[in-house]
Design an enzyme around this catalytic site. Sequence first.
Site, PDB file in Angstrom:
ATOM      1  N   LYS A 166       0.837  -1.204   0.000  1.00 61.87           N
ATOM      2  CA  LYS A 166       0.000   0.000   0.000  1.00 61.87           C
ATOM      3  C   LYS A 166       0.870   1.252   0.000  1.00 61.87           C
ATOM      4  O   LYS A 166       0.603   2.211  -0.736  1.00 61.87           O
ATOM      5  CB  LYS A 166      -0.914   0.000   1.225  1.00 61.87           C
ATOM      6  CG  LYS A 166      -1.732   1.274   1.407  1.00 61.87           C
ATOM      7  CD  LYS A 166      -2.694   1.154   2.576  1.00 61.87           C
ATOM      8  CE  LYS A 166      -2.012   1.246   3.915  1.00 61.87           C
ATOM      9  NZ  LYS A 166      -1.677   2.632   4.323  1.00 61.87           N
TER      10      LYS A 166
ATOM     11  N   ARG B  12       2.651   6.051  -3.158  1.00 62.17           N
ATOM     12  CA  ARG B  12       3.764   6.920  -3.554  1.00 62.17           C
ATOM     13  C   ARG B  12       4.018   6.870  -5.059  1.00 62.17           C
ATOM     14  O   ARG B  12       4.248   7.908  -5.689  1.00 62.17           O
ATOM     15  CB  ARG B  12       5.029   6.531  -2.766  1.00 62.17           C
ATOM     16  CG  ARG B  12       4.984   7.006  -1.302  1.00 62.17           C
ATOM     17  CD  ARG B  12       6.007   6.278  -0.437  1.00 62.17           C
ATOM     18  NE  ARG B  12       6.085   6.874   0.902  1.00 62.17           N
ATOM     19  CZ  ARG B  12       5.204   6.648   1.878  1.00 62.17           C
ATOM     20  NH1 ARG B  12       4.162   5.857   1.653  1.00 62.17           N
ATOM     21  NH2 ARG B  12       5.346   7.229   3.055  1.00 62.17           N
TER      22      ARG B  12
ATOM     23  N   GLN C 161       4.823  11.617   7.873  1.00 64.99           N
ATOM     24  CA  GLN C 161       4.057  11.948   6.672  1.00 64.99           C
ATOM     25  C   GLN C 161       4.096  13.442   6.351  1.00 64.99           C
ATOM     26  O   GLN C 161       3.996  13.832   5.184  1.00 64.99           O
ATOM     27  CB  GLN C 161       2.614  11.476   6.829  1.00 64.99           C
ATOM     28  CG  GLN C 161       2.474   9.964   6.851  1.00 64.99           C
ATOM     29  CD  GLN C 161       1.100   9.497   7.265  1.00 64.99           C
ATOM     30  OE1 GLN C 161       0.221  10.309   7.587  1.00 64.99           O
ATOM     31  NE2 GLN C 161       0.899   8.190   7.276  1.00 64.99           N
TER      32      GLN C 161
ATOM     33  N   ASP D 136       3.656  -0.119  11.506  1.00 64.86           N
ATOM     34  CA  ASP D 136       2.436  -0.797  11.080  1.00 64.86           C
ATOM     35  C   ASP D 136       2.454  -2.306  11.308  1.00 64.86           C
ATOM     36  O   ASP D 136       1.498  -2.995  10.950  1.00 64.86           O
ATOM     37  CB  ASP D 136       2.156  -0.496   9.602  1.00 64.86           C
ATOM     38  CG  ASP D 136       1.600   0.908   9.399  1.00 64.86           C
ATOM     39  OD1 ASP D 136       1.024   1.467  10.354  1.00 64.86           O
ATOM     40  OD2 ASP D 136       1.743   1.454   8.295  1.00 64.86           O
TER      41      ASP D 136
END
Length: 432
Positions: free
Chosen positions: A21, A26, A169, A312
Amino acid sequence: MDIIVNPISRLQGDIQALSSKNYTTRYLLVAALAEGTSTIYYPAHSEDSDAMRRCLRDLGATLDEDDTKIVIKGFGAQPVLQPASKQLDVGNAGAVLRFLMGIASLLPEVHFINAYPDSLGKRPHHDLIDALEQLGAELQHQDGKLPITIKGGKLKGGAIRVSGNISSQYLSALLFLTPLLPEDSTIEVTDDLKSKVVVGQTLEVIREAGIIIEASEDLMSYRIPGNQRYAARTYRVQGDYPGSAAILAAAAVVPSDVTLRGLTEDSKQGERAIVDVLRMMNVPLTHEDNVVRVQGNGQLSAVTFDGDAATDAVLAMVAAAVFADGTSRFYNVENLRYKECDRITDYLNELRKAGANVEERQAEIIVHGRPEGVEGGVSIDAHYDHRVIMALSVVALRAKQPIRIKDAHHVAKSYPQYFDHLTALGAQVEWI
């Protein structure tokens, strides 16, 4: 929809890992920022990556897709917002929002709507807002949260300071934007920088697209020449470690013989650490030729791990540690509090309902393992969070009684096929 996950005695099978993902979003972005046509092979399909597709179309890119690839004709440095409402809907995708807040600053006016007030709508964006204002954009917001209006179009570049203490981010958004500005830029990261490994992924993709960025070794300072242009390229998306972490953890907590293909050994994804952590927990596995094979026996040892490099995958690691012999500690994980939900407090509360023995600190998760298993037999709340859903399902596989996970359909945010893959390996689940 809710799902009931039943305890099982074994997992077995051979599956292909989901496409990444993080890399998909990106690659989609740099392809849209290029002046020309790019091709992306094996892009991920999830609510997050689909949100990026939708928004890039709204910004003027042309996307054509078949079963194996997506072809993108980019808008270059001049996006043109298509909806007359001047609105963009990123769904519940925080990274998509933040990346596009940077690119949207090239436009005279954009409104980012608040489609998920109970999830993304609660997440802060102050540090990115401050950085974009340093570049000359004007932003209207709700104490740093959605809905957000950006009035830009006249950015020139220059010296920027941005905090990396909450999320990497914000920095990634600036790295995508600044090469397009007419002046050279410098970026200094203040405070700490979370998830440096993910910043490395951003730099990798941007450089693949022909952009020059000079970064310090510690990734805390950057020099970006202005007036650059993204080049059209062909990209191939690698397998996704964050989603695969839950599958691997599931194979670790019950007797198993599970093969997961498409996970490159030299990947820059920090969540690749799931393989190393499971080894540290004495889970029998091999990783060679892009294939991970887990031959679990259900016996795990406790572990201590710095979770910042593998954000994550931490929840899946914690799920495995629930059944380990001893006390495990996952530290430097405060940024988990600023995700789709508070992935420390909210997640641990649900684990306790299932029977796990867990503690929290501001930046730590402590797990007192229960090798004998947990009781289960409860209904638990995933807080609309895809990572929480997957991690709770791992725990349910080794509970003594079935566990019902509320709103489990939100797993589609990153891994729509997750429960299909788990079922193919022998899990017994029921949607209700």
